[in-house]
Design an enzyme around this catalytic site. Structure first.
Site, short mmCIF file in Angstrom:
data_model
loop_
_atom_site.label_atom_id
_atom_site.label_comp_id
_atom_site.label_asym_id
_atom_site.label_seq_id
_atom_site.Cartn_x
_atom_site.Cartn_y
_atom_site.Cartn_z
N GLU A 16 139.85 5.93 2.26
CA GLU A 16 140.51 6.08 3.57
C GLU A 16 140.37 7.52 4.08
OE1 GLU A 16 144.46 4.37 3.63
OE2 GLU A 16 143.70 2.42 3.04
N GLU A 72 141.35 -2.94 -1.00
CA GLU A 72 142.82 -2.89 -0.93
C GLU A 72 143.27 -4.00 -0.01
OE1 GLU A 72 144.96 0.76 -0.21
OE2 GLU A 72 143.45 1.93 -1.31
#
Ligand code: AHR
Length: 528
Positions: free
Chosen positions: A206, A337
């Protein structure tokens, strides 16, 4: 009612952007029988990569400390500090890979802090997760020991945000070089002469947010350097079992990392490459997370399962970007995720992301796994967040106590789908409608395992009505069903088997094989 092939449903989904949206499929009446056809005549289906059943374990709350690591001197039974009850439970679900050490934690992690004598390791602040001390007692060698004990591959995410290609390159050399180099000798001195296998390498996490708030262009330039300088030296991974590098993709639609990463990949030069691009997506119901983990009713159930179906829309969107640059599907999508991110357990540290896990979450997991299986041509890896004590966990622990969650049971029931070949299923899904939430009532996948057995998963999303499935060509179904009296039913340390699979065996009768799936249930059966 007309039968509709799932492939046509997917084509419709591509047009309207979400599976089954806009299709006027009438709701099934209670007690109605659904005709289902498992298309065993179609050859050459995609293999459902076992890695879609991967796990994620971050240094976050009690995900590692307490959940995996109890220390060598703990009264809790352990092997070299790793708790044995957890290892036995995870072995049973055949975990293909574990993503570690994060998450946001990974882009602040410096591997040197976590190797060598435990007493000499640096204690840091875990700034992402609660500001608690991170003693680095569980480092590279402990992680590899854990992965080996449960029989899983290592998915290691390197620090792109606050680290350097040099640091990450050294880490890979420490883990994978044969015993000739200084770093390999250091690994040997720390107890492991043989190189470790690193199956998957995450190039950051991220990086649009906690991984450095980089623009897509900036990330792509960094990612290329890491993809070039971070080598896997394990001789057993040179030709077969080559390490797969996963770049950061989807950024919740802010710009789209996937587009930039894939554009760069399409014009890559000899010095770098990647094999995967990531996608992160949680069922969260809006930030901050507030969906209740317990004590909820049909409103929250319907809203969260409807949101779970959005995963299909996202994969379709990411796939269409990837297809532009990679029509032959060399680069895979790694949903590394995903899961339900709910309101924290009352009384728990907010930074520890502790939450209970209900029958609703088990159904949500099955819906997601079915979506990944249907996209097996592009989705080759997925990691549910997170393995133990964090978010949608498989296992909850409290000191010496351990309980398996309803989501764990789904992973156990789905083991036959690991590396099985996808087989198309035709059926009328119907609709489950509650207030403004509308979604398919029934969700099914089928696959053939390596021994030739045919497996079917049936998810009855409707919390109020059972459904009967009529199957042609099969004479018996043997397997398990997971359900409970209420959608918010949970397993606790006091009542660990409140939500637990029950065996089913159904033989064909005069009307052929009819499988009754209870309301709010997941059933996995072998068809003979
Ligand atoms: O899983 C919890 C966090 O969610 C991870 O650390 C991060 O990557 C994501 O935002």
């Amino acid at each position: 009612m007309n039968m509709m092939r799932f492939s046509s449903l997917r084509a419709a989904a591509l047009l309207c952007g979400i599976s089954l949206c806009g299709l006027s499929v009438p709701a099934l009446a209670q007690g109605e029988t659904v005709d289902m056809h498992v298309d065993t005549d179609t050859a050459g289906g995609e293999v459902i990569d076992r890695n879609i059943f991967g796990q994620f374990a971050e240094h976050l709350g009690q995900g590692i400390y307490g959940g995996v690591w109890v220390g060598k001197k703990s009264p809790i039974p352990n092997v070299r500090g790793i708790r044995s009850d957890v290892v036995a439970a995870l072995k049973a679900i055949h975990v293909p890979n574990v993503r570690w050490p994060g998450g946001c934690f990974a882009d602040e992690y410096h591997w040197r802090d976590g190797v060598g004598p435990a007493s000499a390791r640096k204690v840091h602040v875990n700034s992402n997760w609660g500001g608690v001390p991170e003693a680095n007692t569980f480092g590279t060698d402990e992680f590899m020991d854990f992965a080996n004990q449960i029989g899983a591959d290592a998915y290691v995410s390197v620090n792109v945000g606050s680290g350097s290609p040099e640091e990450a390159g050294d880490w890979l050399e420490y883990m994978t070089a044969p015993t000739k180099t200084t770093l390999a000798k250091e690994r040997a001195a720390n107890g492991h002469p043989a190189p470790y296998k690193v199956a998957i390498l995450g190039l950051g996490n991220e990086n649009w947010g906690c991984g450095g708030a980089m623009s897509p262009d900036h990330y792509v330039e960094e990612m290329k350097r890491f993809a070039h300088y971070v080598h896997n030296f394990n001789p057993e991974q040179h030709t077969a079992n080559q390490m797969k590098r996963v770049a950061v993709g989807w950024d919740s639609g802010k710009s789209d990392y996937t587009e930039e990463v894939m554009k760069a990949w399409a014009s890559r030069v000899y010095s770098w490459d990647i094999e995967g691009v990531s996608l992160h997506n949680y069922v969260v119901g809006g930030w901050p997370p507030h969906l209740p983990a317990t004590g909820f009713g049909e409103d929250d159930y319907a809203a969260s399962i409807r949101e779970a179906f959005n995963m299909d829309k996202l994969i379709v969107r990411q796939t269409s970007i990837m297809d532009k640059y990679d029509p032959s599907k060399k680069v895979f999508l790694s949903v590394d995720e995903w899961g339900a991110w709910l309101a924290p357990t009352p009384g728990s540290h907010e930074g520890f992301l502790a939450q209970q896990n209900s029958l609703r979450d088990a159904i949500l997991a099955a819906v997601n796994l079915n979506i990944f299986a249907r996209h097996a041509d592009r989705v080759k890896n997925a990691n549910i967040a997170q393995m133990i004590n964090v978010l949608q966990a498989m296992i909850l622990t409290d000191g010496p106590k351990m309980v398996l969650t309803p989501t764990y049971h789904i992973y156990h029931m789905y083991v036959p789908f690991q590396d099985a070949t996808f087989v198309p299923v035709s059926y009328d899904a119907g609709r489950y409608v509650h207030g403004k939430d509308s979604m398919p009532r029934l969700d099914a996948i089928a696959a053939r395992d390596k021994e030739g057995h045919l497996w079917l998963s049936l998810v009855n999303i409707d919390p109020n009505n059972a459904v009967s499935i009529h199957l042609d060509h099969a004479t018996s179904a043997t397997g398990q069903v997971l359900t409970a009296p209420k959608v918010d039913a949970v397993n606790t340390f006091a009542a660990p088997d409140a939500v637990t699979p029950q065996a089913v065996k159904i033989e064909a009768g005069a009307k052929g094989l009819v499988i009754d799936v209870p309301a709010k249930a997941v059933m996995v059966v072998r068809l003979d």
